[in-house]
Design an enzyme around this catalytic site. Sequence first.
Site, PDB file in Angstrom:
ATOM      1  N   TYR A  71     -12.676   8.125 -14.541  1.00  0.00           N
ATOM      2  CA  TYR A  71     -12.477   6.843 -13.845  1.00  0.00           C
ATOM      3  C   TYR A  71     -12.861   5.693 -14.784  1.00  0.00           C
ATOM      4  O   TYR A  71     -12.125   4.704 -14.912  1.00  0.00           O
ATOM      5  CB  TYR A  71     -13.330   6.822 -12.571  1.00  0.00           C
ATOM      6  CG  TYR A  71     -13.311   5.510 -11.816  1.00  0.00           C
ATOM      7  CD1 TYR A  71     -12.273   5.186 -10.962  1.00  0.00           C
ATOM      8  CD2 TYR A  71     -14.358   4.579 -11.962  1.00  0.00           C
ATOM      9  CE1 TYR A  71     -12.257   3.976 -10.273  1.00  0.00           C
ATOM     10  CE2 TYR A  71     -14.346   3.374 -11.277  1.00  0.00           C
ATOM     11  CZ  TYR A  71     -13.296   3.079 -10.429  1.00  0.00           C
ATOM     12  OH  TYR A  71     -13.274   1.887  -9.755  1.00  0.00           O
ATOM     13  N   ASP A  95       0.865  -1.179   0.000  1.00  0.00           N
ATOM     14  CA  ASP A  95       0.000   0.000   0.000  1.00  0.00           C
ATOM     15  C   ASP A  95       0.901   1.228   0.000  1.00  0.00           C
ATOM     16  O   ASP A  95       2.073   1.152   0.384  1.00  0.00           O
ATOM     17  CB  ASP A  95      -0.925   0.021   1.230  1.00  0.00           C
ATOM     18  CG  ASP A  95      -2.225   0.782   0.960  1.00  0.00           C
ATOM     19  OD1 ASP A  95      -3.261   0.148   0.734  1.00  0.00           O
ATOM     20  OD2 ASP A  95      -2.187   2.028   0.955  1.00  0.00           O
TER      21      ASP A  95
HETATM   22  N1  LIG Z   1     -15.398   0.091  -4.244  1.00  0.00           N
HETATM   23  C1  LIG Z   1     -15.982  -0.202  -5.372  1.00  0.00           C
HETATM   24  O1  LIG Z   1     -17.230  -0.123  -5.470  1.00  0.00           O
HETATM   25  C2  LIG Z   1     -15.223  -0.663  -6.560  1.00  0.00           C
HETATM   26  C3  LIG Z   1     -13.846  -0.668  -6.598  1.00  0.00           C
HETATM   27  N2  LIG Z   1     -13.193  -1.092  -7.735  1.00  0.00           N
HETATM   28  C4  LIG Z   1     -11.748  -1.112  -7.800  1.00  0.00           C
HETATM   29  O2  LIG Z   1     -11.225  -1.974  -6.794  1.00  0.00           O
HETATM   30  C5  LIG Z   1      -9.963  -1.490  -6.344  1.00  0.00           C
HETATM   31  C6  LIG Z   1      -9.987  -1.340  -4.823  1.00  0.00           C
HETATM   32  O3  LIG Z   1     -11.032  -0.454  -4.466  1.00  0.00           O
HETATM   33  P1  LIG Z   1     -11.465  -0.165  -2.943  1.00  0.00           P
HETATM   34  O4  LIG Z   1     -11.000  -1.220  -2.054  1.00  0.00           O
HETATM   35  O5  LIG Z   1     -12.894   0.171  -3.005  1.00  0.00           O
HETATM   36  O6  LIG Z   1     -10.635   1.183  -2.684  1.00  0.00           O
HETATM   37  P2  LIG Z   1     -10.182   1.873  -1.306  1.00  0.00           P
HETATM   38  O7  LIG Z   1     -10.037   3.321  -1.618  1.00  0.00           O
HETATM   39  O8  LIG Z   1     -11.065   1.478  -0.189  1.00  0.00           O
HETATM   40  O9  LIG Z   1      -8.739   1.245  -1.030  1.00  0.00           O
HETATM   41  C7  LIG Z   1      -7.696   1.462  -1.951  1.00  0.00           C
HETATM   42  C8  LIG Z   1      -6.350   1.192  -1.274  1.00  0.00           C
HETATM   43  O10 LIG Z   1      -5.358   1.449  -2.292  1.00  0.00           O
HETATM   44  C9  LIG Z   1      -4.340   2.249  -1.728  1.00  0.00           C
HETATM   45  N3  LIG Z   1      -3.720   3.035  -2.802  1.00  0.00           N
HETATM   46  C10 LIG Z   1      -4.237   4.127  -3.420  1.00  0.00           C
HETATM   47  N4  LIG Z   1      -3.356   4.613  -4.299  1.00  0.00           N
HETATM   48  C11 LIG Z   1      -2.265   3.814  -4.252  1.00  0.00           C
HETATM   49  C12 LIG Z   1      -1.032   3.821  -4.915  1.00  0.00           C
HETATM   50  N5  LIG Z   1      -0.715   4.780  -5.805  1.00  0.00           N
HETATM   51  N6  LIG Z   1      -0.137   2.833  -4.635  1.00  0.00           N
HETATM   52  C13 LIG Z   1      -0.417   1.881  -3.708  1.00  0.00           C
HETATM   53  N7  LIG Z   1      -1.589   1.859  -3.026  1.00  0.00           N
HETATM   54  C14 LIG Z   1      -2.497   2.808  -3.297  1.00  0.00           C
HETATM   55  C15 LIG Z   1      -5.025   3.113  -0.686  1.00  0.00           C
HETATM   56  O11 LIG Z   1      -4.103   3.613   0.281  1.00  0.00           O
HETATM   57  C16 LIG Z   1      -6.053   2.147  -0.110  1.00  0.00           C
HETATM   58  O12 LIG Z   1      -5.519   1.433   0.988  1.00  0.00           O
HETATM   59  C17 LIG Z   1      -9.720  -0.179  -7.087  1.00  0.00           C
HETATM   60  O13 LIG Z   1      -8.903  -0.418  -8.211  1.00  0.00           O
HETATM   61  C18 LIG Z   1     -11.105   0.230  -7.538  1.00  0.00           C
HETATM   62  O14 LIG Z   1     -11.069   1.044  -8.681  1.00  0.00           O
HETATM   63  C19 LIG Z   1     -13.868  -1.512  -8.844  1.00  0.00           C
HETATM   64  C20 LIG Z   1     -15.222  -1.516  -8.850  1.00  0.00           C
HETATM   65  C21 LIG Z   1     -16.013  -1.102  -7.713  1.00  0.00           C
HETATM   66  C1  LIG Z   2     -16.083   2.465  -7.871  1.00  0.00           C
HETATM   67  C2  LIG Z   2     -16.631   1.826  -9.072  1.00  0.00           C
HETATM   68  O1  LIG Z   2     -15.910   1.246  -9.835  1.00  0.00           O
HETATM   69  C3  LIG Z   2     -18.000   1.899  -9.290  1.00  0.00           C
HETATM   70  C4  LIG Z   2     -18.500   1.736 -10.616  1.00  0.00           C
HETATM   71  O2  LIG Z   2     -18.738   2.104  -8.377  1.00  0.00           O
END
Ligand SMILES: NC(=O)C1=CN([C@@H]2O[C@H](COP(=O)(O)OP(=O)(O)OC[C@H]3O[C@@H](n4cnc5c(N)ncnc54)[C@H](O)[C@@H]3O)[C@@H](O)[C@H]2O)C=CC1
Ligand SMILES: CC(=O)C(C)=O
Length: 257
Positions: free
Chosen positions: A153, A35
């Site tokens: 995004y 992270d």
């Molecule tokens: N939450 C959602 O509804 C959805 C999420 N996603 C994707 O799933 C993945 C994870 O999402 P979440 O867990 O919801 O996000 P989150 O924001 O809860 O957690 C993301 C983590 O990635 C870390 N991070 C951010 N930038 C970074 C970098 N440059 N290098 C290393 N670590 C970094 C952050 O510190 C955090 O711990 C993302 O790629 C997101 O686009 C896809 C579809 C839906």
């Molecule tokens: C965060 C994300 O990918 C959506 C569509 O909710």
Amino acid sequence: MEETRTAIVTGAGQGIGRAIALRLASDGFNVVINDVNQERADSVSQEIQQLGKKSLAVKADVSNREEVFGLVSRTHEAFGSVDVMVSNAGIAQVKPLLEVSTEELERIFNVNVFGVLYGIQAAAEQMKKQGSGKIISACSIAGYKGFSLLGVYSATKFAVRGLTQAAAQELAPFGITVNAYCPGIVGTQMWEHIDEKMAEYMDLNRGEAFKQFSEGIALGRPEEPEDVAQFVSYLASSDSNYMTGQSIMIDGGVVFS
Ligand SMILES: NC(=O)C1=CN([C@@H]2O[C@H](COP(=O)(O)OP(=O)(O)OC[C@H]3O[C@@H](n4cnc5c(N)ncnc54)[C@H](O)[C@@H]3O)[C@@H](O)[C@H]2O)C=CC1
Ligand SMILES: CC(=O)C(C)=O
């Protein structure tokens, strides 16, 4: 005896990445927790070690190519192989397309697209030497449908799909598969941020945007990080050995591709 396999999960300090890391640890992998936030990475790594599994926390920013290559070398030094690379780290951006600045465009593409490509490059360099490996990246339902206020995004997630298809073809001769997972509406801190920003742009109360998006889910409930982790467990396992180049929806039925 078979060697324990090793997985790296980027952005694993919270949310979906944390759930994936815990699931892969319970599947028997050594798991490297990456992270950009050291404290969060340490905390998840300790959680895994308390389960009696091997884990290492490595701080790196996935938008920095050298740091991603460093993450892979540290993993190889510590555990002797890199069998699975999960490029999960990503950031969201809620903004009308007409208002997006060059700096904002660069920031999100650097993390969501360049970060995924660096993950492919660094993991493949090691996996080619091993003659096998699985590269798995975070896409989204937004990689199949452009959502209003999530336009840039969405563009980054469409790009992940393109990289996944091309990398699968280039890396197949080396025994490496490349796939992506496409979650839907998952209640993590990312959605807290999306909800807050959508409330401002759409004149909604906090929680309403998340509720509106969740109402479109066929299975009738928002997604949990563990729903995603179960699918990534399959992509990381030998059961998915004949799958490559795919970005698969794991969204409870929001977007039908
Ligand atoms: N939450 C959602 O509804 C959805 C999420 N996603 C994707 O799933 C993945 C994870 O999402 P979440 O867990 O919801 O996000 P989150 O924001 O809860 O957690 C993301 C983590 O990635 C870390 N991070 C951010 N930038 C970074 C970098 N440059 N290098 C290393 N670590 C970094 C952050 O510190 C955090 O711990 C993302 O790629 C997101 O686009 C896809 C579809 C839906
Ligand atoms: C965060 C994300 O990918 C959506 C569509 O909710």
